[in-house]
Design a protein around this motif. Sequence first.
Motif, short mmCIF file in Angstrom:
data_model
loop_
_atom_site.label_atom_id
_atom_site.label_comp_id
_atom_site.label_asym_id
_atom_site.label_seq_id
_atom_site.Cartn_x
_atom_site.Cartn_y
_atom_site.Cartn_z
N ASP A 221 0.84 -1.20 0.00
CA ASP A 221 0.00 0.00 0.00
C ASP A 221 0.87 1.25 0.00
OD1 ASP A 221 -1.93 1.94 0.35
OD2 ASP A 221 -2.24 1.52 2.47
N VAL A 223 -0.57 4.16 -0.90
CA VAL A 223 -1.55 5.26 -0.84
C VAL A 223 -1.73 5.78 0.59
CG1 VAL A 223 -3.96 5.91 -1.25
CG2 VAL A 223 -2.76 4.45 -2.90
N SER A 224 -1.91 4.88 1.55
CA SER A 224 -2.24 5.29 2.93
C SER A 224 -1.24 6.25 3.56
CB SER A 224 -2.43 4.06 3.82
OG SER A 224 -3.54 3.31 3.39
N CYS A 226 0.22 8.58 2.30
CA CYS A 226 0.09 9.89 1.66
C CYS A 226 -1.18 10.63 2.10
CB CYS A 226 0.09 9.74 0.14
SG CYS A 226 1.56 8.95 -0.52
N HIS A 227 -2.07 9.95 2.81
CA HIS A 227 -3.34 10.56 3.21
C HIS A 227 -3.12 11.84 4.02
CE1 HIS A 227 -6.01 7.61 1.71
NE2 HIS A 227 -5.74 6.67 2.58
N GLU A 344 -10.66 14.33 0.91
CA GLU A 344 -10.25 12.94 0.70
C GLU A 344 -11.22 11.95 1.34
OE1 GLU A 344 -5.46 14.00 0.54
OE2 GLU A 344 -6.20 12.59 2.03
N ARG A 366 -0.76 14.46 -3.06
CA ARG A 366 -1.37 13.52 -2.11
C ARG A 366 -2.88 13.39 -2.35
NH1 ARG A 366 0.85 15.90 3.44
NH2 ARG A 366 -0.58 14.36 4.34
N ILE A 369 -3.31 11.24 -5.40
CA ILE A 369 -3.06 9.82 -5.08
C ILE A 369 -4.29 9.20 -4.42
CG2 ILE A 369 -1.74 8.31 -3.51
CD1 ILE A 369 0.73 10.05 -4.17
N SER A 370 -5.00 9.99 -3.60
CA SER A 370 -6.21 9.47 -2.95
C SER A 370 -7.32 9.18 -3.95
CB SER A 370 -6.71 10.46 -1.89
OG SER A 370 -7.36 11.57 -2.49
N VAL A 397 2.76 5.61 -8.34
CA VAL A 397 1.91 5.02 -7.30
C VAL A 397 0.77 4.23 -7.94
CG1 VAL A 397 0.36 5.52 -5.37
CG2 VAL A 397 2.49 6.80 -5.61
N LYS A 398 0.21 4.77 -9.01
CA LYS A 398 -0.90 4.10 -9.70
C LYS A 398 -0.45 2.75 -10.27
CE LYS A 398 -4.33 4.84 -13.36
NZ LYS A 398 -4.82 5.78 -14.39
N THR A 401 0.18 0.29 -7.45
CA THR A 401 -1.09 -0.08 -6.80
C THR A 401 -1.84 -1.11 -7.63
OG1 THR A 401 -1.28 2.11 -5.78
CG2 THR A 401 -3.29 0.81 -5.92
#
Length: 512
Positions: A221, A223-224, A226-227, A344, A366, A369-370, A397-398, A401
Motif C-alpha cells: 500500500d 496510498v495510505s 500519503c493521506h 479525501e 497527495r 493519489i487518494s 503510485v498508480k 497499486t
Amino acid sequence: MIQDNISLRKLLKNEIKRICTSESIPTFKILVLDEKTRDILTVLYKVSELTENYICSFYLLSANRPDSQEIPAVYYVSSFEEAVEDIYKLKNYSYYISSSNQLARRDLENLAVKLNSIKQGNRVIQIQDTFTEFVALQNDLFSLNIKDSFINSNINETVVGLFSVLTTINTSPVIVTNKDTNNSEVNEVFNLLSKKIKSTKLIKSTSFDKSLYILVDRELDLVSPCHHVMGYLEIIDDVFDIKLNKVTLNNNKSIDIDVDNEFFIKNRFEDFPNVVELVESEVHKYKKKMALSESKDADDISRLLENAPELQKNNELVNTHLTICTEAVKEIDERKLDDYYTMENNFNKDEISELTNYGTERDVIRLCISLIGTKNEDLIEPILEKRKINTKIVNFVKERTIRENTSFLTRGIRNILFNKQIPIISYIEDVISKVKSGSLDSNFNVCYQQSDIFWGEITIIVIFVMGGVSYFEFKKIKELEKKHNVQIIVGGTEILNPNQFLKQIEQLTFKK
C-alpha cells in the motif's frame, strides 16, 4: 482492557541502564556512543538521568575528546570496528565495551591483536553484545531508524534490528509473512531471521506465552502514507516531521515530546481539534489554581506550596502542547489541510478546483493519489496540469497499486485496495483470522519453534512494516487491540512522514 502490557521503552531502558551501571564498572565514568546508539539512547534518557547514573559526560565516537586517564570509559556502540580504532588511542585507563548487535569473532581478534601489540590488553575489562539495535519511540512503537528504507536495500540491518526486538520482548516467536509478495527482500529477511532464531539459545522456546510477528511489505500500500490526516500525532508529524520524538517548529524552535506522559498517551490518537480544546482547558485550570496564590487563606497557600512542583511540571507540559498546537494551526490554515482531509474522506467535485489553488505541490499530489482507483480518477491529470505539477509520482503510485491489486486477486483474497479499508489492516486481519482458525496455508511463510500454533497462546502481536510505517497506520493498527483482545506493538524500518515518503518515490521516478 488488556492487562500487563509489555513496555518496549522500559525494557530497553533497563537494558541500557545495566550496560552503564554494571557492578563491575566503577561509579564514575564517561560514555562513548556512535550515531546509531546515540539515537537509541537519547529517546530514552534525559541528560539529568545519565548524570544520576554517574556518567560524567558522553561523547560521540567520531568527535575529539580529551584524555581522561583517571576515568574509565563505557562504550555503547553499533560499529565495533570504529570503536577498536578509538580504544587503540588509549585515552582512558580502562574500557567496558557493549555492542548493540552481535559481535563478530574477527572484530574481537582485531582488538586483541592491536592492544597486545602495545601490551595494553589488560585495559579492556569487559566486552558484551546486547541486541538493542532499535529505537523505542513509544511503549508500543519502534523504528529501526533506517533512512530512505523504501528505496534502499537494508536486509542485514533489518534482520539485526528485528532480532534485537525479539530478544528484548523475549517470548517464543511465531513469524508470518506472505510468500506472494513483489518484494523478494521481505522473504529474504524472513529466511535470515528464521535461521538466526533456530541457531540461537537467546530466544525462548515454549508452548505458551507466544508472540505473533507479522511482516508486512510496504509495497502492499503506497496510498495510505500519503493521506491527509487530522489525528493529533499524525498532523504534528505531517506539519513538522517528528524525528526521534523531537519536533522542530517553523521558527526553528526544537521541542521534545514527552511520550511517557499521561496526557500524551491518553490523547495521542485523538482528533487534533479535540486536543486543542483539551490543552486550552488545561491552561484555564492552571490559571485557576495559580489564582489561589493571591488568597490570604492559610490553607489555600499551604495546598499551593505542597502542589507547586507538580503544578510547575504540568504547566511546562501544557505549554509544550500549547506551543505545538498554536504553530500547527497556522500551518493547517495556510495549507488548508483540514479541507484536504475533508475532501479525501468526503469527496466534493464542486469544491476541488478551488481547494487545489491552496497547499503545497505535495498536498495536491497527495490528494491526487487518494483519487487513484476511484470514479473521480479522471480528475487527476487536469488537477496536476492546473498547478503545473509533473505526473510521474502519481503515475508511479498508480502502476504499483494496480500491480499489488493484481497480486491480491491472484491469491484469491478479496479486492481491498480500492476500498476505504486500509490494505495493511486487511492483510493483518487476514493473518489473524487464519491463525485463529488454524488455517495458515501455503501462501504464507511461517517460522515457529513448536509444531502447532494456537491463538490462545498468543499474548502479543508485533506488526513490522518493511519500507516504513506511518503514524496514521500506527493509529489504525492499534484500533485492532480491543477487537482481538491482545496487545499490539507496531514497528517499521523507519517512521514515514508523508512528505519524506513522496521524496523517496520521487527519487525512484527520477531513476526511471
